[in-house]
Design a protein around this motif. Structure first.
Motif, PDB file in Angstrom:
ATOM      1  N   PHE A 114     -62.195  13.640  30.713  1.00 18.84           N
ATOM      2  CA  PHE A 114     -62.353  15.048  29.884  1.00 18.84           C
ATOM      3  C   PHE A 114     -63.897  15.679  29.962  1.00 18.84           C
ATOM      4  CE2 PHE A 114     -58.495  13.578  27.861  1.00 18.84           C
ATOM      5  CZ  PHE A 114     -57.518  14.600  28.172  1.00 18.84           C
ATOM      6  N   ALA A 115     -64.491  14.680  30.752  1.00 19.52           N
ATOM      7  CA  ALA A 115     -66.139  14.867  30.706  1.00 19.52           C
ATOM      8  C   ALA A 115     -66.449  15.932  31.711  1.00 19.52           C
ATOM      9  CB  ALA A 115     -66.936  13.561  30.906  1.00 19.52           C
ATOM     10  N   TRP A 116     -65.781  17.161  31.677  1.00 23.79           N
ATOM     11  CA  TRP A 116     -66.097  18.269  32.188  1.00 23.79           C
ATOM     12  C   TRP A 116     -67.073  19.437  31.848  1.00 23.79           C
ATOM     13  CZ3 TRP A 116     -60.488  18.332  31.894  1.00 23.79           C
ATOM     14  CH2 TRP A 116     -59.585  17.092  32.845  1.00 23.79           C
ATOM     15  N   PRO A 117     -67.677  20.087  32.251  1.00 26.23           N
ATOM     16  CA  PRO A 117     -68.480  21.120  31.924  1.00 26.23           C
ATOM     17  C   PRO A 117     -67.552  22.046  31.116  1.00 26.23           C
ATOM     18  CG  PRO A 117     -68.871  21.052  34.206  1.00 26.23           C
ATOM     19  CD  PRO A 117     -67.682  19.932  33.745  1.00 26.23           C
ATOM     20  N   ILE A 118     -68.238  22.634  30.063  1.00 25.37           N
ATOM     21  CA  ILE A 118     -67.381  23.543  29.439  1.00 25.37           C
ATOM     22  C   ILE A 118     -67.533  24.850  29.975  1.00 25.37           C
ATOM     23  CG2 ILE A 118     -67.630  24.983  27.183  1.00 25.37           C
ATOM     24  CD1 ILE A 118     -67.130  21.985  26.663  1.00 25.37           C
ATOM     25  N   GLU A 119     -66.215  25.292  30.198  1.00 26.63           N
ATOM     26  CA  GLU A 119     -66.103  26.655  31.198  1.00 26.63           C
ATOM     27  C   GLU A 119     -65.700  27.889  30.197  1.00 26.63           C
ATOM     28  OE1 GLU A 119     -66.985  27.202  34.121  1.00 26.63           O
ATOM     29  OE2 GLU A 119     -67.042  25.303  35.189  1.00 26.63           O
ATOM     30  N   LYS A 120     -65.948  29.043  30.567  1.00 20.34           N
ATOM     31  CA  LYS A 120     -65.459  30.118  30.091  1.00 20.34           C
ATOM     32  C   LYS A 120     -64.164  30.480  30.709  1.00 20.34           C
ATOM     33  CE  LYS A 120     -69.665  32.560  29.292  1.00 20.34           C
ATOM     34  NZ  LYS A 120     -70.711  34.105  29.724  1.00 20.34           N
ATOM     35  N   LEU A 121     -63.192  31.187  29.889  1.00 23.71           N
ATOM     36  CA  LEU A 121     -61.886  31.167  30.275  1.00 23.71           C
ATOM     37  C   LEU A 121     -61.869  31.872  31.549  1.00 23.71           C
ATOM     38  CD1 LEU A 121     -58.993  31.136  29.547  1.00 23.71           C
ATOM     39  CD2 LEU A 121     -59.002  33.520  28.543  1.00 23.71           C
ATOM     40  N   ASN A 165     -63.669  31.603  34.289  1.00 24.04           N
ATOM     41  CA  ASN A 165     -64.073  30.641  35.204  1.00 24.04           C
ATOM     42  C   ASN A 165     -63.114  29.597  35.573  1.00 24.04           C
ATOM     43  OD1 ASN A 165     -66.520  32.079  34.896  1.00 24.04           O
ATOM     44  ND2 ASN A 165     -67.681  30.505  34.156  1.00 24.04           N
ATOM     45  N   PHE A 166     -62.005  29.697  34.822  1.00 25.14           N
ATOM     46  CA  PHE A 166     -60.926  28.589  35.170  1.00 25.14           C
ATOM     47  C   PHE A 166     -60.307  28.896  36.419  1.00 25.14           C
ATOM     48  CE2 PHE A 166     -61.607  27.151  30.959  1.00 25.14           C
ATOM     49  CZ  PHE A 166     -61.598  25.811  30.871  1.00 25.14           C
ATOM     50  N   ASP A 167     -60.214  28.337  37.463  1.00 26.82           N
ATOM     51  CA  ASP A 167     -59.448  28.535  38.625  1.00 26.82           C
ATOM     52  C   ASP A 167     -58.121  27.939  38.693  1.00 26.82           C
ATOM     53  OD1 ASP A 167     -58.708  29.610  41.114  1.00 26.82           O
ATOM     54  OD2 ASP A 167     -59.865  28.200  42.346  1.00 26.82           O
ATOM     55  N   SER A 168     -57.272  28.521  37.948  1.00 24.70           N
ATOM     56  CA  SER A 168     -56.144  27.460  37.916  1.00 24.70           C
ATOM     57  C   SER A 168     -54.983  28.219  37.286  1.00 24.70           C
ATOM     58  CB  SER A 168     -56.566  26.347  36.674  1.00 24.70           C
ATOM     59  OG  SER A 168     -54.979  26.033  36.342  1.00 24.70           O
ATOM     60  N   SER A 169     -53.486  28.035  37.609  1.00 20.02           N
ATOM     61  CA  SER A 169     -52.564  28.544  37.069  1.00 20.02           C
ATOM     62  C   SER A 169     -52.340  28.511  35.659  1.00 20.02           C
ATOM     63  CB  SER A 169     -51.136  28.479  38.015  1.00 20.02           C
ATOM     64  OG  SER A 169     -51.504  28.390  39.373  1.00 20.02           O
ATOM     65  N   PHE A 170     -53.085  27.202  35.125  1.00 21.30           N
ATOM     66  CA  PHE A 170     -52.742  26.874  33.792  1.00 21.30           C
ATOM     67  C   PHE A 170     -53.957  27.142  33.374  1.00 21.30           C
ATOM     68  CE2 PHE A 170     -50.292  24.218  36.867  1.00 21.30           C
ATOM     69  CZ  PHE A 170     -48.845  24.630  36.319  1.00 21.30           C
ATOM     70  N   HIS A 171     -54.724  28.317  33.546  1.00 19.90           N
ATOM     71  CA  HIS A 171     -55.829  28.390  32.976  1.00 19.90           C
ATOM     72  C   HIS A 171     -55.998  28.653  31.345  1.00 19.90           C
ATOM     73  CE1 HIS A 171     -54.527  32.197  33.620  1.00 19.90           C
ATOM     74  NE2 HIS A 171     -55.507  32.906  32.785  1.00 19.90           N
ATOM     75  N   VAL A 172     -55.231  29.178  30.866  1.00 18.11           N
ATOM     76  CA  VAL A 172     -54.904  29.356  29.375  1.00 18.11           C
ATOM     77  C   VAL A 172     -54.798  27.967  28.691  1.00 18.11           C
ATOM     78  CG1 VAL A 172     -53.861  30.548  27.382  1.00 18.11           C
ATOM     79  CG2 VAL A 172     -54.140  31.612  29.646  1.00 18.11           C
ATOM     80  N   GLN A 173     -53.903  27.211  29.163  1.00 15.38           N
ATOM     81  CA  GLN A 173     -53.687  25.844  28.652  1.00 15.38           C
ATOM     82  C   GLN A 173     -54.933  25.073  28.677  1.00 15.38           C
ATOM     83  OE1 GLN A 173     -51.047  23.193  30.668  1.00 15.38           O
ATOM     84  NE2 GLN A 173     -50.680  22.208  28.902  1.00 15.38           N
ATOM     85  N   GLU A 174     -55.678  25.171  29.809  1.00 16.85           N
ATOM     86  CA  GLU A 174     -56.805  24.318  30.192  1.00 16.85           C
ATOM     87  C   GLU A 174     -57.911  24.923  29.148  1.00 16.85           C
ATOM     88  OE1 GLU A 174     -57.987  23.244  34.008  1.00 16.85           O
ATOM     89  OE2 GLU A 174     -56.191  23.933  34.892  1.00 16.85           O
ATOM     90  N   TYR A 175     -57.996  26.024  29.050  1.00 20.57           N
ATOM     91  CA  TYR A 175     -58.956  26.470  28.102  1.00 20.57           C
ATOM     92  C   TYR A 175     -58.849  26.214  26.701  1.00 20.57           C
ATOM     93  CZ  TYR A 175     -61.584  30.060  25.575  1.00 20.57           C
ATOM     94  OH  TYR A 175     -62.574  30.506  24.615  1.00 20.57           O
ATOM     95  N   GLU A 177     -58.055  32.000  17.421  1.00 22.76           N
ATOM     96  CA  GLU A 177     -58.214  33.388  17.772  1.00 22.76           C
ATOM     97  C   GLU A 177     -58.094  33.784  19.213  1.00 22.76           C
ATOM     98  OE1 GLU A 177     -62.578  34.084  17.274  1.00 22.76           O
ATOM     99  OE2 GLU A 177     -62.255  36.340  17.782  1.00 22.76           O
ATOM    100  N   LEU A 178     -57.405  34.871  19.306  1.00 26.19           N
ATOM    101  CA  LEU A 178     -56.889  35.280  20.725  1.00 26.19           C
ATOM    102  C   LEU A 178     -58.227  35.566  21.546  1.00 26.19           C
ATOM    103  CD1 LEU A 178     -54.347  36.132  22.391  1.00 26.19           C
ATOM    104  CD2 LEU A 178     -54.687  38.439  21.389  1.00 26.19           C
ATOM    105  N   PRO A 179     -58.359  35.217  22.582  1.00 22.99           N
ATOM    106  CA  PRO A 179     -59.254  35.298  23.408  1.00 22.99           C
ATOM    107  C   PRO A 179     -58.798  36.744  24.119  1.00 22.99           C
ATOM    108  CG  PRO A 179     -58.308  33.228  24.283  1.00 22.99           C
ATOM    109  CD  PRO A 179     -57.332  33.906  23.255  1.00 22.99           C
ATOM    110  N   GLU A 180     -60.101  37.554  24.532  1.00 25.07           N
ATOM    111  CA  GLU A 180     -59.866  38.944  25.016  1.00 25.07           C
ATOM    112  C   GLU A 180     -58.808  39.161  26.220  1.00 25.07           C
ATOM    113  OE1 GLU A 180     -63.476  41.300  25.921  1.00 25.07           O
ATOM    114  OE2 GLU A 180     -63.950  41.162  24.233  1.00 25.07           O
ATOM    115  N   SER A 181     -58.908  38.207  27.178  1.00 25.63           N
ATOM    116  CA  SER A 181     -58.394  38.529  28.470  1.00 25.63           C
ATOM    117  C   SER A 181     -56.817  37.983  28.251  1.00 25.63           C
ATOM    118  CB  SER A 181     -59.000  37.899  29.531  1.00 25.63           C
ATOM    119  OG  SER A 181     -59.205  36.565  29.379  1.00 25.63           O
ATOM    120  N   VAL A 182     -56.290  37.095  27.182  1.00 26.88           N
ATOM    121  CA  VAL A 182     -55.179  36.605  27.132  1.00 26.88           C
ATOM    122  C   VAL A 182     -54.163  37.497  26.277  1.00 26.88           C
ATOM    123  CG1 VAL A 182     -54.042  34.505  26.477  1.00 26.88           C
ATOM    124  CG2 VAL A 182     -56.343  34.490  27.430  1.00 26.88           C
ATOM    125  N   ASP A 183     -52.923  37.535  26.862  1.00 26.99           N
ATOM    126  CA  ASP A 183     -51.737  38.263  26.307  1.00 26.99           C
ATOM    127  C   ASP A 183     -51.376  37.347  25.015  1.00 26.99           C
ATOM    128  OD1 ASP A 183     -49.365  39.985  26.829  1.00 26.99           O
ATOM    129  OD2 ASP A 183     -48.690  37.932  26.393  1.00 26.99           O
TER     130      ASP A 183
END
Ligand SMILES: [Zn+2]
Ligand SMILES: [Zn+2]
Length: 266
Positions: free
Chosen positions: A21-28, A30-40, A57-63
């Motif tokens: 999990f040593a990945w850079p912290i990304e904004k929601l 910036n995730f390029d994935s069908s599972f971006h909400v889970q990954e975020y 807290e609900l992110p702005e762009s998420v349902d």
């Protein structure tokens, strides 16, 4: 880490634990994935799992329905770790029935509801919730939730609540170690309050600031028993305490029950 590696965000066999999990912290966004909400969501949990408000807290762009869905999936995932912690102590001998705070719960993962040892109940319930959340008939996508499927959130959350409650009331030391490490209950509770997934009267684990109360605290139970909502199939009343009014729980949501049972049968 290269651009490609950070984009892929994969765990590779043979990786050292400290490298996972040593990945850079990304904004929601910036995730390029069908599972971006889970990954975020998993990313912000890894950053600080005790930062409960930020995690829920609900992110702005998420349902908001998708957000609940992903949280519930995550709770099921992490509860697996609580099961592992409980197993040495929550045996069929120590806990031959699923009890929590004076209630006895019957397991719906069978052709007809039956009493299961607590550890079996917990595993059956987690399996049932996981199977339901992964059922593409009800949850066909990770970017929207069909309106008729929303009702499952409450029934799943109520069942998951009992797992926390059993751990809290019967295996306090294990519960506290787990909760100190994960803040999973705190996250689950805030999610449940925010989206009304678990009725307040069913919340039996005292808040942190009420810990000095008696653990079988009956304050408010008369209201509690009067107001218990119909449930989804796997509980029956256990009038351990001071009144028998909790029989109102006996009528349950047979739809949810039969769905989960049917799924289990497949
Ligand atoms: Zn137990
Ligand atoms: Zn069972």
């Amino acid at each position: 880490m290269t651009e490609t590696a950070s984009t892929l965000r994969r765990l590779y066999p043979g990786s050292r634990l400290e490298d996972t999990f040593a990945w850079p912290i990304e904004k929601l966004d910036n995730f390029d994935s069908s599972f971006h909400v889970q990954e975020y969501l998993q990313q912000i949990i890894r950053v600080d799992c005790s930062n409960v408000e930020a995690i829920v807290e609900l992110p702005e762009s998420v349902d908001k329905q998708v957000w609940q869905y992903e949280h519930l999936r995550q709770v099921c995932l992490e509860l697996g770790m609580l099961v592992v912690a409980l197993e040495p102590e929550c045996t069929k001998e120590n806990c031959p029935e699923m009890k929590a705070d004076g209630w006895l719960y019957l397991c719906a993962a069978h052709p007809s509801t039956q009493s299961c040892p607590a550890i079996d109940y917990i595993i059956h319930t987690l399996d049932g919730a996981t199977i339901l959340l992964n059922n593409t008939k009800y949850f066909p996508s990770r970017i929207s939730v069909p309106e008729p499927s929303l009702k499952h959130f409450q029934s799943i959350a109520r069942r998951l609540y009992r797992i926390f409650a059993h751990a809290y009331f019967h295996h306090r030391e294990i519960y506290e170690l787990f909760e100190n490490d994960s803040s999973l209950y705190a996250r689950f509770l805030l999610l449940s309050k925010t989206y009304r997934l678990v009725p307040p009267e069913l919340v039996s684990i005292p808040d942190g600031n009420q810990e000095d109360q008696n653990e079988n605290d009956d304050v408010g139970d008369e209201d509690h028993d009067d107001e218990v909502e119909d449930d989804d199939g796997n509980e029956q009343q256990q009038p351990k305490q001071h009144n028998d009014k909790n029989q109102t729980t006996a009528l349950e949501d047979d739809d949810s029950r039969s769905e989960v049972t049917a799924i289990e049968d497949n």
